[in-house]
Design a protein around this motif. Structure first.
Motif, PDB file in Angstrom:
ATOM      1  N   GLN A  26      38.936  33.362  38.470  1.00 40.60           N
ATOM      2  CA  GLN A  26      39.642  34.627  38.286  1.00 40.60           C
ATOM      3  C   GLN A  26      39.795  35.292  39.645  1.00 40.60           C
ATOM      4  N   ASP A  52      44.084  36.437  36.126  1.00 43.18           N
ATOM      5  CA  ASP A  52      44.062  37.814  36.632  1.00 43.18           C
ATOM      6  C   ASP A  52      43.035  38.636  35.858  1.00 43.18           C
ATOM      7  N   GLU A  53      43.070  39.956  36.065  1.00 41.50           N
ATOM      8  CA  GLU A  53      42.071  40.841  35.461  1.00 41.50           C
ATOM      9  C   GLU A  53      42.160  40.912  33.943  1.00 41.50           C
ATOM     10  N   ASP A  54      43.245  40.439  33.347  1.00 40.75           N
ATOM     11  CA  ASP A  54      43.408  40.486  31.893  1.00 40.75           C
ATOM     12  C   ASP A  54      42.872  39.245  31.188  1.00 40.75           C
ATOM     13  N   GLN A  56      40.769  36.472  29.260  1.00 39.38           N
ATOM     14  CA  GLN A  56      39.780  36.558  28.183  1.00 39.38           C
ATOM     15  C   GLN A  56      38.802  35.388  28.213  1.00 39.38           C
ATOM     16  N   ASP A  79      32.598  45.090  36.694  1.00 41.45           N
ATOM     17  CA  ASP A  79      33.739  44.576  35.938  1.00 41.45           C
ATOM     18  C   ASP A  79      33.870  43.066  36.096  1.00 41.45           C
TER      19      ASP A  79
END
Length: 145
Positions: A26, A52-54, A56, A79
């Motif tokens: 990521q 990316d940051e989205d 799952q 995060d």
């Protein structure tokens, strides 16, 4: 021979970061100043685009591009830890000493500790970027809460 030389340099970059084929990587903190050679090296070795940051998925390695002024590093590390696999690592990639956005190693170490991570090594990963490898402390080592 130029292509072979370039490929060798890329695998060396990925090797420094501990990236292996099939790993889920990521990328956080992407901006126009990131080192594209690092990104390409990681994607070439894993055979996949970085998430990316989205994302799952469970993440093996997080590449966190971070510069002074990007906000709170501790919050970013907390995060980044969320989807991280048990044995996963976070690489904080910061501009090298003397470059705009450079962070002092002590700032990274302090933020890592607050976020529940331990700094395990440092690497030069490009002409302009240095990396600090962070991992969760192993069970049975250090103080348990």
């Amino acid at each position: 021979m130029v292509a072979a030389e370039g490929a060798g340099q890329q695998s060396d970059i990925a090797g420094k970061l501990g990236i292996e084929p099939g790993m889920v990587v990521q990328e956080l903190g992407y901006d126009s100043d990131v080192d594209e050679a690092i990104r390409e090296a990681v994607e070439d070795v894993t055979g996949e685009e970085m998430l990316d940051e989205d994302a799952q998925e469970v993440i093996d390695v997080v590449l966190l591009w971070f510069r002074e002024g990007d906000g709170d590093l501790t919050d970013n590390l907390v995060d980044a830890r969320g989807p991280l696999a048990e044995e996963g690592v976070v690489w904080v990639l910061t501009p090298k000493t003397g470059r705009d956005g450079h962070l002092e190693p002590s700032e990274i170490a302090e933020a890592a500790g607050t976020a529940g991570l331990s700094q395990t090594s440092n690497q030069s990963v490009g002409d302009d970027w240095a990396g600090a490898r962070l991992a969760s402390p192993k069970a049975g080592k250090g103080k348990q809460r």
